[in-house]
Each structure stands twice: as C-alpha cells, then as structure tokens.
Design an enzyme around this catalytic site. Structure first.
Site, mmCIF file in Angstrom:
data_model
loop_
_atom_site.group_PDB
_atom_site.id
_atom_site.type_symbol
_atom_site.label_atom_id
_atom_site.label_comp_id
_atom_site.label_asym_id
_atom_site.label_seq_id
_atom_site.Cartn_x
_atom_site.Cartn_y
_atom_site.Cartn_z
ATOM 1 N NE ARG A 1 -98.798 66.328 98.154
ATOM 2 C CZ ARG A 1 -97.735 66.801 98.819
ATOM 3 N NH1 ARG A 1 -96.547 66.256 98.646
ATOM 4 N NH2 ARG A 1 -97.879 67.795 99.661
ATOM 5 C CG HIS B 1 -91.923 73.501 104.121
ATOM 6 N ND1 HIS B 1 -92.470 72.678 105.073
ATOM 7 C CD2 HIS B 1 -90.757 73.955 104.648
ATOM 8 C CE1 HIS B 1 -91.665 72.648 106.148
ATOM 9 N NE2 HIS B 1 -90.636 73.417 105.903
ATOM 10 C CB ALA C 1 -107.944 73.310 112.139
ATOM 11 C CE1 TYR D 1 -94.408 67.655 96.471
ATOM 12 C CE2 TYR D 1 -92.805 66.141 95.504
ATOM 13 C CZ TYR D 1 -93.280 66.863 96.595
ATOM 14 O OH TYR D 1 -92.652 66.771 97.811
ATOM 15 C CG LEU E 1 -107.143 65.833 115.777
ATOM 16 C CD1 LEU E 1 -108.528 66.464 115.732
ATOM 17 C CD2 LEU E 1 -106.956 64.912 114.564
ATOM 18 C CB SER F 1 -96.631 66.570 113.674
ATOM 19 O OG SER F 1 -95.625 66.781 112.702
ATOM 20 C CB CYS G 1 -87.874 76.506 82.125
ATOM 21 S SG CYS G 1 -87.739 78.100 82.960
HETATM 22 C C1 BJW Z 1 -105.214 68.418 112.790
HETATM 23 C C2 BJW Z 1 -106.326 68.021 112.085
HETATM 24 C C3 BJW Z 1 -107.426 68.849 112.178
HETATM 25 C C4 BJW Z 1 -104.853 66.557 111.741
HETATM 26 N N1 BJW Z 1 -107.367 69.958 112.903
HETATM 27 N N2 BJW Z 1 -105.176 69.520 113.516
HETATM 28 C C5 BJW Z 1 -82.739 69.935 113.809
HETATM 29 C C6 BJW Z 1 -82.688 71.317 113.553
HETATM 30 C C7 BJW Z 1 -82.811 71.799 112.229
HETATM 31 C C8 BJW Z 1 -83.003 70.917 111.163
HETATM 32 C C9 BJW Z 1 -83.038 69.552 111.435
HETATM 33 C C10 BJW Z 1 -82.902 69.079 112.718
HETATM 34 N N3 BJW Z 1 -82.961 67.728 112.675
HETATM 35 C C11 BJW Z 1 -83.155 67.383 111.369
HETATM 36 C C12 BJW Z 1 -83.204 68.461 110.598
HETATM 37 C C13 BJW Z 1 -83.411 68.488 109.130
HETATM 38 C C14 BJW Z 1 -84.821 68.352 108.629
HETATM 39 C C15 BJW Z 1 -85.801 67.851 109.686
HETATM 40 O O1 BJW Z 1 -86.487 68.590 110.353
HETATM 41 N N4 BJW Z 1 -85.919 66.539 109.813
HETATM 42 C C16 BJW Z 1 -86.854 65.956 110.785
HETATM 43 C C17 BJW Z 1 -87.365 64.646 110.239
HETATM 44 C C18 BJW Z 1 -86.189 65.858 112.137
HETATM 45 N N5 BJW Z 1 -85.276 69.629 108.117
HETATM 46 C C19 BJW Z 1 -84.938 70.048 106.900
HETATM 47 O O2 BJW Z 1 -84.214 69.382 106.175
HETATM 48 C C20 BJW Z 1 -85.431 71.400 106.480
HETATM 49 N N6 BJW Z 1 -84.340 72.210 106.058
HETATM 50 C C21 BJW Z 1 -83.402 72.628 106.927
HETATM 51 O O3 BJW Z 1 -83.408 72.310 108.113
HETATM 52 O O4 BJW Z 1 -82.448 73.449 106.371
HETATM 53 C C22 BJW Z 1 -81.353 73.880 107.209
HETATM 54 C C23 BJW Z 1 -81.723 74.966 108.169
HETATM 55 C C24 BJW Z 1 -81.116 75.014 109.403
HETATM 56 C C25 BJW Z 1 -81.434 76.029 110.309
HETATM 57 C C26 BJW Z 1 -82.333 77.013 109.954
HETATM 58 C C27 BJW Z 1 -82.921 76.977 108.723
HETATM 59 C C28 BJW Z 1 -82.653 75.939 107.837
HETATM 60 C C29 BJW Z 1 -86.388 71.283 105.308
HETATM 61 C C30 BJW Z 1 -87.657 70.591 105.695
HETATM 62 C C31 BJW Z 1 -88.545 70.404 104.463
HETATM 63 C C32 BJW Z 1 -89.829 69.655 104.791
HETATM 64 N N7 BJW Z 1 -90.497 69.336 103.579
HETATM 65 C C33 BJW Z 1 -91.816 68.725 103.642
HETATM 66 C C34 BJW Z 1 -92.281 68.406 102.200
HETATM 67 C C35 BJW Z 1 -92.673 69.709 101.497
HETATM 68 C C36 BJW Z 1 -93.271 69.478 100.135
HETATM 69 C C37 BJW Z 1 -94.497 68.578 100.168
HETATM 70 O O5 BJW Z 1 -95.574 68.990 100.672
HETATM 71 O O6 BJW Z 1 -94.396 67.462 99.685
HETATM 72 O O7 BJW Z 1 -92.753 69.620 104.272
HETATM 73 S S1 BJW Z 1 -91.893 67.263 104.692
HETATM 74 C C38 BJW Z 1 -93.520 67.589 105.319
HETATM 75 O O8 BJW Z 1 -93.443 67.843 106.760
HETATM 76 C C39 BJW Z 1 -93.963 68.920 104.670
HETATM 77 C C40 BJW Z 1 -94.635 69.607 105.821
HETATM 78 O O9 BJW Z 1 -94.699 71.001 105.566
HETATM 79 C C41 BJW Z 1 -93.771 69.223 107.005
HETATM 80 C C42 BJW Z 1 -94.434 69.355 108.336
HETATM 81 O O10 BJW Z 1 -95.552 68.512 108.418
HETATM 82 P P1 BJW Z 1 -96.863 68.991 109.190
HETATM 83 O O11 BJW Z 1 -97.491 70.103 108.458
HETATM 84 O O12 BJW Z 1 -96.552 69.229 110.618
HETATM 85 O O13 BJW Z 1 -97.816 67.711 108.997
HETATM 86 P P2 BJW Z 1 -97.931 66.398 109.911
HETATM 87 O O14 BJW Z 1 -98.666 65.394 109.129
HETATM 88 O O15 BJW Z 1 -96.620 65.994 110.473
HETATM 89 O O16 BJW Z 1 -98.812 66.877 111.162
HETATM 90 C C43 BJW Z 1 -100.168 67.270 111.006
HETATM 91 C C44 BJW Z 1 -100.723 67.626 112.381
HETATM 92 O O17 BJW Z 1 -102.059 68.088 112.189
HETATM 93 C C45 BJW Z 1 -100.784 66.432 113.358
HETATM 94 O O18 BJW Z 1 -100.260 66.837 114.624
HETATM 95 C C46 BJW Z 1 -102.284 66.128 113.471
HETATM 96 O O19 BJW Z 1 -102.688 65.709 114.753
HETATM 97 C C47 BJW Z 1 -102.887 67.472 113.168
HETATM 98 N N8 BJW Z 1 -104.228 67.405 112.585
HETATM 99 N N9 BJW Z 1 -106.032 66.787 111.454
HETATM 100 C C48 BJW Z 1 -106.207 70.221 113.574
HETATM 101 N N10 BJW Z 1 -108.583 68.502 111.519
#
Ligand code: BJW
Length: 237
Positions: A59, A109, A223, A56, A206, A181, A140
């Site tokens: 980044r 997040h 975007a 981190y 995208l 995604s 802290c």
């Molecule tokens: C372009 C482009 C251009 C490129 N123009 N586009 C089912 C239900 C509920 C929860 C779960 C479930 N199954 C599993 C879970 C748990 C888990 C989860 O989802 N796991 C999956 C792997 C399935 N989720 C969690 O644990 C979350 N907490 C939780 O669920 O708590 C309980 C709860 C229950 C019910 C309600 C509420 C809460 C927490 C998730 C935390 C994610 N953390 C991260 C790291 C954050 C810190 C850091 O930055 O390091 O967050 S992981 C990472 O993924 C980051 C992002 O915010 C997140 C999403 O990624 P994002 O932004 O979509 O990026 P990409 O790379 O995946 O996609 C980019 C897109 O852009 C692509 O499509 C490209 O094509 C496109 N693109 N260039 C336009 N120029």
C-alpha cells in the site's frame, strides 16, 4: 452553509477513492481482498509479521502513484482560507490531505509513511519497504533494533490524539463527516458526541452510512463533487 467559527471534519477512505485508493468495506475493497483479522490486528502481526509488513509495503508503494483529488484540494483551500478554528481528523493512513496542502490535519489511525519501533516506541518517518530483505528487517533509525512495524492503529489499539480530538469536538459548532462508513469506533461515535455538545452535523458520502440518521443533514454523492461545493458554501457565505 455559513456563519460557523469552529469546524471539525472527519474524513475516511471514501475521500481518497477517486484518487484510486481502495476503500475497506466496498465491493472489491481491501477487506474482500484480505482477512482483516490477519492484517489489521496486533494478533495477526504477532502470528505472521511478514504477511502484515508485505500488505503495508504494497500500500505504501502504491501511494507513490496516487494524487490528491478535488475533495482533498477543496479541504486544503478551506484550511488556507477559513479564518476560524478548523481541524481535519482523518482515519486515512495516506498523505493526500498534506500533499494537497492542508496543514491542520490529524491522523487518528496513523500513517503509512511512518514506522513505529516496538522496542523504543519511537515513531520515525518511513518511505521504504519494512519487510525483510536478505533475511533481515530494516533497523529502527533511533535504537537500531530490527523491530519496526507500520505506524498504524489496528483493531483493539487506541487511536492517536483522542484527547485533542474530543477537545476539538467539544468546541466545534459544525462537525462534517466525509467518505466514511461509520462502521469503526471511536470515529463512528464522533457525530453523536458533537451533536450532544451542540454542534450542527453534516455527512457527505457516496451513500447513506450506518450512522446517517445521527446527522442533521446527509448529502449523497462523490466526494469530488460534494466537497468542493460545500467548501464554496462555507467560504462564499
Ligand atoms: C465515497 C466514495 C466517494 C466510496 N465519495 N464517498 C464500540 C465502541 C468503541 C469501540 C468499539 C465498539 N465496538 C467495537 C469496538 C472496537 C473497534 C471497532 O470499532 N470495531 C468495529 C468493527 C465495530 N475499534 C477499535 O478497536 C479502535 N480502537 C478502540 O476502540 O480503542 C478503544 C477506545 C475506546 C473508546 C475511546 C477511544 C478508544 C481502533 C480502530 C482501528 C481501525 N483501523 C483501521 C486500519 C488502519 C490502518 C490501515 O489503513 O490499514 O482503520 S480498520 C479501517 O476502517 C481503517 C479505516 O480508517 C477504518 C474506517 O474505514 P472507513 O474510512 O470508514 O472506510 P470504509 O471502506 O468502511 O467506508 C468508505 C465509505 O466511503 C463508504 O461509506 C463508501 O460509500 C464511501 N465512498 N467512494 C464519497 N467517491
């Protein structure tokens, strides 16, 4: 696309890609360079805090060199000029929406430029390295314990301000998802929540995402091209 009074916008890593910030799941993205279990889970942090703090720190440092792009600027214009209700829910931990001038932004997040103390649980603005220097981690600013962690939401943790987000989704008449995604919940489920509650839904990405079929309309492209054009439709209509 006009005539809406209440818009919720979800943004993901794709909106910052043209600013030079790596996405997570693209080829060459962050999860190809680093093991997600090691750097984005509480268990990974407990196992090797120095590795996670270094990830981190790197980044946060890189963010200094990045600038908002045309998509961030267009959303900031929408925020300034749209008279109705608007909420930009970002999954991104960068500050490019704010640096473009957007005000109505919620970081579900967390934020790179914030520290969370695991002793007193206070969140503090942070723009310095968090890893140990001369054998000691920085204290802290509130309780002085040397127990800071990045103020970001890892897998298995509850995202920030979920009640406020669901309230906004209940009231929205348009939900727009930009550059995500659709692989990570609960954000990936917002389209279905909003749609079930009667909102129109639009995806700007995208490529088709995992959840594209849930949207009333899905537009593919960069975007930096799609978002300004859509904002013009909303403000011009
Ligand atoms: C372009 C482009 C251009 C490129 N123009 N586009 C089912 C239900 C509920 C929860 C779960 C479930 N199954 C599993 C879970 C748990 C888990 C989860 O989802 N796991 C999956 C792997 C399935 N989720 C969690 O644990 C979350 N907490 C939780 O669920 O708590 C309980 C709860 C229950 C019910 C309600 C509420 C809460 C927490 C998730 C935390 C994610 N953390 C991260 C790291 C954050 C810190 C850091 O930055 O390091 O967050 S992981 C990472 O993924 C980051 C992002 O915010 C997140 C999403 O990624 P994002 O932004 O979509 O990026 P990409 O790379 O995946 O996609 C980019 C897109 O852009 C692509 O499509 C490209 O094509 C496109 N693109 N260039 C336009 N120029």
């Amino acid at each position: 696309m006009s005539g809406f009074n209440n818009i919720v916008i979800l943004t993901g890593a794709g909106i910052s890609a043209e600013s030079g910030i790596d996405t997570f799941r693209s080829a060459g993205g962050l999860w190809e360079q680093h093991n997600v279990e090691d750097v984005a889970t509480p268990e990974g942090f407990a196992r090797d805090p120095d590795l996670v703090l270094g990830f981190y720190d790197m980044r946060r440092e890189a963010l200094r060199e990045r600038e908002p792009n045309a998509a961030h600027n267009a959303l900031a214009l929408l925020d300034a000029e749209f008279a109705g209700e608007l909420l930009i829910v970002t999954q991104n931990v960068d500050d490019l929406h704010e640096r473009a001038g957007a005000k109505r932004v919620l970081h579900m997040h967390g934020e790179l430029k914030s520290a969370l103390c695991t002793s007193c649980e206070m969140r503090s603005p942070w723009d310095a390295p968090m890893s140990a220097k001369d054998g000691q981690r920085p204290p802290c600013p509130v309780c002085w314990a040397r127990t800071l962690r990045p103020d970001v939401v890892w897998f298995g943790e509850m995202p920030y301000q979920m009640e406020r987000i669901y309230r906004a989704l209940r009231e929205a008449d348009l939900f727009v998802s930009i550059g995500t995604s659709g692989a990570v919940y609960p954000a990936a489920g917002f389209v279905r929540d909003a749609r079930d509650l009667g909102a129109q839904t639009l995806e700007l990405n995208l490529e088709r995402s995992e959840g594209s079929h849930w949207f009333h309309e899905s537009r593919q492209g960069r975007a930096g091209d799609l978002v300004p054009a859509w904002v013009e439709e909303v403000l011009g209509g």
